[in-house]
Design a protein around this motif. Sequence first.
Motif, PDB file in Angstrom:
ATOM      1  N   THR A  73      -1.958  -6.466   6.636  1.00 55.52           N
ATOM      2  CA  THR A  73      -3.123  -6.535   6.714  1.00 55.52           C
ATOM      3  C   THR A  73      -3.614  -6.526   8.181  1.00 55.52           C
ATOM      4  O   THR A  73      -3.155  -7.703   8.791  1.00 55.52           O
ATOM      5  CB  THR A  73      -3.720  -7.572   5.536  1.00 55.52           C
TER       6      THR A  73
ATOM      7  N   HIS B 232       0.873  -1.314  -0.162  1.00 54.81           N
ATOM      8  CA  HIS B 232      -0.091   0.076   0.076  1.00 54.81           C
ATOM      9  C   HIS B 232       1.001   1.232  -0.012  1.00 54.81           C
ATOM     10  O   HIS B 232       2.051   1.092   0.054  1.00 54.81           O
ATOM     11  CB  HIS B 232      -0.909   0.086   1.172  1.00 54.81           C
TER      12      HIS B 232
ATOM     13  N   LYS C 289      -9.035  -5.552   8.319  1.00 52.29           N
ATOM     14  CA  LYS C 289      -8.709  -5.548   6.870  1.00 52.29           C
ATOM     15  C   LYS C 289      -8.202  -4.335   6.178  1.00 52.29           C
ATOM     16  O   LYS C 289      -8.037  -4.212   4.891  1.00 52.29           O
ATOM     17  CB  LYS C 289      -9.819  -6.145   6.173  1.00 52.29           C
TER      18      LYS C 289
ATOM     19  N   ASP D  42      -2.075   4.117   7.955  1.00 53.89           N
ATOM     20  CA  ASP D  42      -2.486   4.275   6.452  1.00 53.89           C
ATOM     21  C   ASP D  42      -2.804   5.686   6.230  1.00 53.89           C
ATOM     22  O   ASP D  42      -3.507   6.342   6.886  1.00 53.89           O
ATOM     23  CB  ASP D  42      -3.777   3.352   6.209  1.00 53.89           C
TER      24      ASP D  42
ATOM     25  N   SER E 226      -4.746  -1.488   5.827  1.00 59.86           N
ATOM     26  CA  SER E 226      -3.194  -1.692   5.887  1.00 59.86           C
ATOM     27  C   SER E 226      -2.555  -1.002   6.998  1.00 59.86           C
ATOM     28  O   SER E 226      -3.029   0.064   7.632  1.00 59.86           O
ATOM     29  CB  SER E 226      -2.886  -1.312   4.606  1.00 59.86           C
TER      30      SER E 226
END
Length: 195
Positions: A147, A97, A136, A184, A138
């Motif tokens: 994850t 990601h 679920k 994230d 990142s």
Amino acid sequence: MFTGIIQAVGHIASREARGGDARLVIDAGALDLADVALGDSIAVAGVCLTVVAIDGAHWTADISAETLARTTLGALRVGDGVNLEKALRLADRLGGHLVSGHVDGVGTVARIDDDGASQRWTFRLPRELARYVAVKGSICVDGTSLTVNEAGDDGFGVTLIPHTLAATTFGARRAGDTVNIEVDLVARYLERLHA
């Protein structure tokens, strides 16, 4: 920018104090430095550092007092292993990601449990970062895109497959070890938009 897909495990070859700052020389291990130039970025344990010198399979980075205080880099010793990833190019695949290399905080490995050939890891993190962690979603731990399986008020859980354990520094980690955490990017920006 980075992807959180570790390209090699390197080692700290030398460390020099420079006032409140430090200079690290990193043995790049299997990381190919042929296309690396002065000024390029390489993530070290999830921290974006600038290449200031290259000598064969070794490269050098200067680390500010701010970075030393807010990441695990301040505790690194000669010989310690570190996850390495060169900066993302626009033509590269995004296998993990989007990762900035700007660490949000330091977490702790709370627990490691076997789960078949894989392992379930539980991490503790500062409570102010927990709101950015979603099941679920990142998260980046020591530069590795993972994850999230479980999320709580002060921690989260992930599953590490055998490849991840072998290709990163996780295979040498134990409960109680500290790790760099980057939440994230999307979660941070969404909060800012709603503020």
